[in-house]
Design a protein around this motif. Sequence first.
Motif, PDB file in Angstrom:
ATOM      1  N   THR A  21     118.748  29.979 135.948  1.00  0.00           N
ATOM      2  CA  THR A  21     118.354  31.302 135.468  1.00  0.00           C
ATOM      3  C   THR A  21     117.017  31.227 134.744  1.00  0.00           C
ATOM      4  O   THR A  21     116.144  32.059 134.939  1.00  0.00           O
ATOM      5  CB  THR A  21     119.432  31.861 134.513  1.00  0.00           C
ATOM      6  OG1 THR A  21     120.636  31.965 135.247  1.00  0.00           O
ATOM      7  CG2 THR A  21     119.045  33.205 133.966  1.00  0.00           C
TER       8      THR A  21
ATOM      9  N   SER B  28     114.236  30.891 137.222  1.00  0.00           N
ATOM     10  CA  SER B  28     113.975  32.055 138.062  1.00  0.00           C
ATOM     11  C   SER B  28     113.667  33.320 137.262  1.00  0.00           C
ATOM     12  O   SER B  28     113.359  34.353 137.835  1.00  0.00           O
ATOM     13  CB  SER B  28     115.192  32.318 138.961  1.00  0.00           C
ATOM     14  OG  SER B  28     116.303  32.693 138.175  1.00  0.00           O
TER      15      SER B  28
ATOM     16  N   ASN C  89     115.630  35.474 135.586  1.00  0.00           N
ATOM     17  CA  ASN C  89     116.539  36.494 136.097  1.00  0.00           C
ATOM     18  C   ASN C  89     116.322  37.812 135.372  1.00  0.00           C
ATOM     19  O   ASN C  89     116.704  37.967 134.224  1.00  0.00           O
ATOM     20  CB  ASN C  89     117.985  36.018 135.943  1.00  0.00           C
ATOM     21  CG  ASN C  89     118.968  36.955 136.598  1.00  0.00           C
ATOM     22  OD1 ASN C  89     118.660  38.090 136.904  1.00  0.00           O
ATOM     23  ND2 ASN C  89     120.162  36.449 136.805  1.00  0.00           N
TER      24      ASN C  89
ATOM     25  N   GLU D  76     117.287  40.741 136.833  1.00  0.00           N
ATOM     26  CA  GLU D  76     118.164  41.711 137.468  1.00  0.00           C
ATOM     27  C   GLU D  76     118.918  42.484 136.388  1.00  0.00           C
ATOM     28  O   GLU D  76     119.622  41.902 135.569  1.00  0.00           O
ATOM     29  CB  GLU D  76     119.150  40.991 138.381  1.00  0.00           C
ATOM     30  CG  GLU D  76     120.008  41.919 139.184  1.00  0.00           C
ATOM     31  CD  GLU D  76     120.851  41.155 140.178  1.00  0.00           C
ATOM     32  OE1 GLU D  76     121.970  41.607 140.425  1.00  0.00           O
ATOM     33  OE2 GLU D  76     120.404  40.121 140.694  1.00  0.00           O
ATOM     34  N   PRO D  77     118.765  43.802 136.348  1.00  0.00           N
ATOM     35  CA  PRO D  77     119.454  44.570 135.308  1.00  0.00           C
ATOM     36  C   PRO D  77     120.955  44.654 135.564  1.00  0.00           C
ATOM     37  O   PRO D  77     121.418  44.532 136.692  1.00  0.00           O
ATOM     38  CB  PRO D  77     118.815  45.960 135.408  1.00  0.00           C
ATOM     39  CG  PRO D  77     118.294  46.046 136.801  1.00  0.00           C
ATOM     40  CD  PRO D  77     117.951  44.635 137.217  1.00  0.00           C
TER      41      PRO D  77
ATOM     42  N   ARG E 154     124.504  46.603 135.755  1.00  0.00           N
ATOM     43  CA  ARG E 154     124.973  47.949 136.147  1.00  0.00           C
ATOM     44  C   ARG E 154     125.573  48.659 134.942  1.00  0.00           C
ATOM     45  O   ARG E 154     125.492  49.873 134.814  1.00  0.00           O
ATOM     46  CB  ARG E 154     126.018  47.841 137.254  1.00  0.00           C
ATOM     47  CG  ARG E 154     125.453  47.339 138.567  1.00  0.00           C
ATOM     48  CD  ARG E 154     126.527  47.144 139.637  1.00  0.00           C
ATOM     49  NE  ARG E 154     127.343  48.345 139.812  1.00  0.00           N
ATOM     50  CZ  ARG E 154     128.665  48.316 140.010  1.00  0.00           C
ATOM     51  NH1 ARG E 154     129.308  47.169 140.058  1.00  0.00           N
ATOM     52  NH2 ARG E 154     129.337  49.433 140.180  1.00  0.00           N
TER      53      ARG E 154
ATOM     54  N   ASN F  61     118.741  45.264 130.442  1.00  0.00           N
ATOM     55  CA  ASN F  61     117.648  45.075 131.387  1.00  0.00           C
ATOM     56  C   ASN F  61     117.636  43.711 132.093  1.00  0.00           C
ATOM     57  O   ASN F  61     116.799  43.475 132.945  1.00  0.00           O
ATOM     58  CB  ASN F  61     116.302  45.334 130.710  1.00  0.00           C
ATOM     59  CG  ASN F  61     116.078  44.486 129.478  1.00  0.00           C
ATOM     60  OD1 ASN F  61     117.019  44.094 128.807  1.00  0.00           O
ATOM     61  ND2 ASN F  61     114.838  44.222 129.157  1.00  0.00           N
ATOM     62  N   TYR F  62     118.555  42.817 131.774  1.00  0.00           N
ATOM     63  CA  TYR F  62     118.666  41.554 132.497  1.00  0.00           C
ATOM     64  C   TYR F  62     120.108  41.057 132.431  1.00  0.00           C
ATOM     65  O   TYR F  62     120.862  41.441 131.546  1.00  0.00           O
ATOM     66  CB  TYR F  62     117.701  40.496 131.963  1.00  0.00           C
ATOM     67  CG  TYR F  62     117.926  40.117 130.515  1.00  0.00           C
ATOM     68  CD1 TYR F  62     118.771  39.075 130.190  1.00  0.00           C
ATOM     69  CD2 TYR F  62     117.288  40.796 129.480  1.00  0.00           C
ATOM     70  CE1 TYR F  62     118.989  38.734 128.877  1.00  0.00           C
ATOM     71  CE2 TYR F  62     117.496  40.451 128.163  1.00  0.00           C
ATOM     72  CZ  TYR F  62     118.346  39.416 127.867  1.00  0.00           C
ATOM     73  OH  TYR F  62     118.563  39.069 126.551  1.00  0.00           O
ATOM     74  N   THR F  63     120.474  40.208 133.383  1.00  0.00           N
ATOM     75  CA  THR F  63     121.839  39.697 133.454  1.00  0.00           C
ATOM     76  C   THR F  63     122.001  38.437 132.613  1.00  0.00           C
ATOM     77  O   THR F  63     122.791  38.388 131.695  1.00  0.00           O
ATOM     78  CB  THR F  63     122.240  39.418 134.918  1.00  0.00           C
ATOM     79  OG1 THR F  63     122.064  40.620 135.665  1.00  0.00           O
ATOM     80  CG2 THR F  63     123.681  38.966 135.033  1.00  0.00           C
TER      81      THR F  63
ATOM     82  N   TYR G 241     128.609  38.433 136.084  1.00  0.00           N
ATOM     83  CA  TYR G 241     127.363  38.509 136.853  1.00  0.00           C
ATOM     84  C   TYR G 241     127.611  38.910 138.296  1.00  0.00           C
ATOM     85  O   TYR G 241     126.700  39.377 138.974  1.00  0.00           O
ATOM     86  CB  TYR G 241     126.549  37.214 136.757  1.00  0.00           C
ATOM     87  CG  TYR G 241     127.287  35.938 137.028  1.00  0.00           C
ATOM     88  CD1 TYR G 241     127.447  35.456 138.316  1.00  0.00           C
ATOM     89  CD2 TYR G 241     127.813  35.194 135.984  1.00  0.00           C
ATOM     90  CE1 TYR G 241     128.111  34.279 138.564  1.00  0.00           C
ATOM     91  CE2 TYR G 241     128.489  34.004 136.223  1.00  0.00           C
ATOM     92  CZ  TYR G 241     128.626  33.550 137.511  1.00  0.00           C
ATOM     93  OH  TYR G 241     129.296  32.375 137.758  1.00  0.00           O
TER      94      TYR G 241
ATOM     95  N   GLY H 278     127.830  42.728 137.630  1.00  0.00           N
ATOM     96  CA  GLY H 278     126.722  43.280 136.863  1.00  0.00           C
ATOM     97  C   GLY H 278     127.183  44.034 135.628  1.00  0.00           C
ATOM     98  O   GLY H 278     126.646  45.086 135.289  1.00  0.00           O
TER      99      GLY H 278
END
Length: 145
Positions: free
Chosen positions: A18, A21, A23, A25-26, A28, A37-39, A76, A79
């Motif tokens: 993580t 990268s 991460n 990705e927000p 859900r 705003n992030y996982t 994860y 989400g």
Amino acid sequence: MAFHSWGLTKSLKLKKKTKASNNIEPLRYADPEIKRNYTLSPKRIPIGDGSGTSLLCVDLDPSDIGSYGQVILVDYEMGVALKLNPSVEELVKQFASDLTNDKYSLQEDALADGVHWLKPIREIDPGNWYNSPRWRYVNADLKNS
């Protein structure tokens, strides 16, 4: 939710991946105390692994109304992030209380394998958040979004 000690190694590898990268990705859904705003990030430190779909984390980057060091569950795969306790100390106190109040039992199929896992009742099992009355509000929010 059985958090496996061997899973912590896997969690740390996921954390390293993580970090590499970034991460972004927000989520859900996230409880208001958790940044959405992030996982995953290096500021969400895994302390338990829920069989490869979720992590129990100490959150060092809470929202403005959250608590530094709060304990959160990050599913994860779905989400979703849930605030479980305001601190690790409170997590341990809650676990002790739940254990005293018979909210855990030995998981029978694990005993057959010679392993001892505690299985929580449905209402307090964060790994079962989608079927638990305690977190019913999450499903309602996801349906409305």
